[in-house]
Design a protein around this motif. Structure first.
Motif, mmCIF file in Angstrom:
data_model
loop_
_atom_site.group_PDB
_atom_site.id
_atom_site.type_symbol
_atom_site.label_atom_id
_atom_site.label_comp_id
_atom_site.label_asym_id
_atom_site.label_seq_id
_atom_site.Cartn_x
_atom_site.Cartn_y
_atom_site.Cartn_z
ATOM 1 N N LYS A 192 1.241 9.519 -9.831
ATOM 2 C CA LYS A 192 1.206 10.654 -8.912
ATOM 3 C C LYS A 192 1.321 10.172 -7.466
ATOM 4 O O LYS A 192 2.004 10.807 -6.645
ATOM 5 N N ASP A 193 0.663 9.073 -7.132
ATOM 6 C CA ASP A 193 0.763 8.504 -5.780
ATOM 7 C C ASP A 193 2.210 8.134 -5.457
ATOM 8 O O ASP A 193 2.713 8.425 -4.365
ATOM 9 N N PHE A 194 2.862 7.468 -6.408
ATOM 10 C CA PHE A 194 4.254 7.061 -6.198
ATOM 11 C C PHE A 194 5.160 8.283 -6.029
ATOM 12 O O PHE A 194 6.102 8.262 -5.233
ATOM 13 N N ALA A 195 4.865 9.338 -6.780
ATOM 14 C CA ALA A 195 5.648 10.566 -6.659
ATOM 15 C C ALA A 195 5.484 11.161 -5.267
ATOM 16 O O ALA A 195 6.463 11.570 -4.624
ATOM 17 N N THR A 196 4.257 11.193 -4.780
ATOM 18 C CA THR A 196 3.983 11.727 -3.448
ATOM 19 C C THR A 196 4.697 10.913 -2.379
ATOM 20 O O THR A 196 5.189 11.459 -1.384
ATOM 21 N N ALA A 197 4.797 9.604 -2.589
ATOM 22 C CA ALA A 197 5.472 8.725 -1.626
ATOM 23 C C ALA A 197 6.983 8.919 -1.631
ATOM 24 O O ALA A 197 7.663 8.534 -0.682
ATOM 25 N N GLY A 198 7.518 9.474 -2.731
ATOM 26 C CA GLY A 198 8.951 9.703 -2.823
ATOM 27 C C GLY A 198 9.703 8.707 -3.674
ATOM 28 O O GLY A 198 10.943 8.690 -3.674
ATOM 29 N N ASP A 215 0.834 -1.201 0.000
ATOM 30 C CA ASP A 215 0.000 0.000 0.000
ATOM 31 C C ASP A 215 0.870 1.253 0.000
ATOM 32 O O ASP A 215 2.095 1.191 0.165
ATOM 33 N N LEU A 216 0.212 2.402 -0.184
ATOM 34 C CA LEU A 216 0.932 3.665 -0.290
ATOM 35 C C LEU A 216 1.659 4.015 0.999
ATOM 36 O O LEU A 216 2.779 4.554 0.969
ATOM 37 N N GLU A 217 1.073 3.700 2.133
ATOM 38 C CA GLU A 217 1.712 3.993 3.416
ATOM 39 C C GLU A 217 3.046 3.259 3.542
ATOM 40 O O GLU A 217 4.051 3.840 3.980
ATOM 41 N N THR A 218 3.059 1.997 3.147
ATOM 42 C CA THR A 218 4.285 1.207 3.237
ATOM 43 C C THR A 218 5.322 1.696 2.230
ATOM 44 O O THR A 218 6.516 1.774 2.537
ATOM 45 N N VAL A 219 4.879 2.022 1.025
ATOM 46 C CA VAL A 219 5.793 2.572 0.020
ATOM 47 C C VAL A 219 6.440 3.849 0.547
ATOM 48 O O VAL A 219 7.655 4.046 0.437
ATOM 49 N N ILE A 237 5.626 -2.628 -9.484
ATOM 50 C CA ILE A 237 4.199 -2.354 -9.664
ATOM 51 C C ILE A 237 3.304 -3.494 -9.157
ATOM 52 O O ILE A 237 2.151 -3.268 -8.795
ATOM 53 N N SER A 238 3.841 -4.712 -9.105
ATOM 54 C CA SER A 238 3.031 -5.840 -8.637
ATOM 55 C C SER A 238 2.573 -5.608 -7.208
ATOM 56 O O SER A 238 3.375 -5.245 -6.343
ATOM 57 N N THR A 239 1.323 -5.814 -6.955
ATOM 58 C CA THR A 239 0.602 -5.644 -5.678
ATOM 59 C C THR A 239 0.172 -4.209 -5.411
ATOM 60 O O THR A 239 -0.615 -3.971 -4.496
ATOM 61 N N VAL A 240 0.667 -3.237 -6.172
ATOM 62 C CA VAL A 240 0.224 -1.845 -5.963
ATOM 63 C C VAL A 240 -0.235 -1.228 -7.292
ATOM 64 O O VAL A 240 -0.114 -0.029 -7.524
ATOM 65 N N GLU A 241 -0.813 -2.069 -8.164
ATOM 66 C CA GLU A 241 -1.306 -1.578 -9.455
ATOM 67 C C GLU A 241 -2.418 -0.550 -9.297
ATOM 68 O O GLU A 241 -2.693 0.213 -10.228
ATOM 69 N N HIS A 242 -3.059 -0.529 -8.121
ATOM 70 C CA HIS A 242 -4.153 0.400 -7.887
ATOM 71 C C HIS A 242 -3.662 1.828 -7.654
ATOM 72 O O HIS A 242 -4.455 2.769 -7.678
#
Length: 270
Positions: A211-217, A183-187, A202-207
């Motif tokens: 932009k989400d990945f960018a926000t996560a860093g 999930d995004l929190e763990t990323v 990307i596997s398991t976090v295709e949802h």
């Protein structure tokens, strides 16, 4: 001198690393906008009619990677499992051979084959230290990615994963990767635990979105086997309909030949 491949790795501005498994897929991805390519050990194994995990030799992986390198002018990273050896000096040799065939970098896992067992913490760090030293001694820039794969296989928890990637950073890794984050929190937690670029599979976090990945860093999003799995899924569905039901209708839904042929031609020039 920094290499364009290294320059792509910017935390908070992730690029998509497209894992190809032959010249055709490499050129298709290039034509459609990929900025960099990678091999996929799993997709390569499937293309040879083998199961994944430890079934590819170093010579086979290098020859396959050289095919992908020759397909386009895009930088290519090798998905090289555990580096094809347990001892640190085996990784040194793998790094040198990878650079010789034109790879811009490789990723190294902290698990051993046959079977799936994680290396002890100390050995895992020594392996990355040796690989990093070999990479720094090369005449050209080389991006070394250290992976904490024990998490994906349930061999240790997230805390141990973070402990390992922090140690890999100190050992000289250029980028780190903990596969199968959920999930995004763990990323976000993983990305904030180190000061070097983080690859997210990307596997398991295709949802999640780019932009989400960018926000996560995150700095890099690798597709791994996702594209190969999607292709094999389509073939599975088509074949099931044809051989099971005698139904050919789905074949009529394919892209026109001319579009695909144009992509391959365009990708060849990139």
């Amino acid at each position: 001198m920094p290499h364009p491949f290294r320059d792509l790795h910017v935390p908070g501005r992730p690029f998509i690393l497209a894992n190809a498994w032959d010249k055709g897929t490499a050129r298709l991805f290039a034509a459609l906008g990929a900025q960099a390519l990678a091999t996929s050990s799993g997709a390569h194994a499937f293309s040879l009619g083998r199961s994944d995990l430890g079934t590819i030799t170093r010579d086979e992986a290098l020859a396959h990677a050289q095919t992908i390198v020759s397909a386009t002018s895009l930088p290519v990273s090798g998905d090289f499992e555990n580096g094809f050896g347990d001892a640190p000096d085996a990784l040194e040799e793998t790094v040198r051979l990878s650079a010789e065939i034109g790879l811009a970098g490789i990723s190294i896992e902290d698990i051993s084959f046959p079977g799936v067992q994680h290396y002890t913490f100390d050995l895992a760090v020594e392996r990355i230290k040796a690989a990093s030293a070999a990479a720094r001694a090369l005449p050209n820039d080389f991006v070394l990615v250290a992976r904490a794969d024990g998490f994906m296989h349930g061999l240790y928890d997230l805390d141990e994963s973070i402990r390992r990637i922090q140690a890999f950073e100190k050992a000289g890794a250029d980028c780190v990767y903990v596969p199968y984050l959920q999930d995004l929190e763990t990323v976000t937690r993983v990305c904030r635990s180190v000061s070097i670029p983080v690859n997210v599979g990307i596997s398991t976090v295709e949802h999640l979105s780019l932009k989400d990945f960018a926000t996560a860093g995150a700095a890099r999003i690798s597709l791994g086997m996702a594209m190969a799995t999607a292709a094999y899924t389509a073939l599975h569905q088509l074949s099931s309909n044809m051989f099971g039901e005698g139904d050919f209708a789905q074949l009529g839904e394919s892209l026109p030949y001319e579009i695909l042929d144009d992509c391959i031609a365009k990708g060849r020039a990139m």
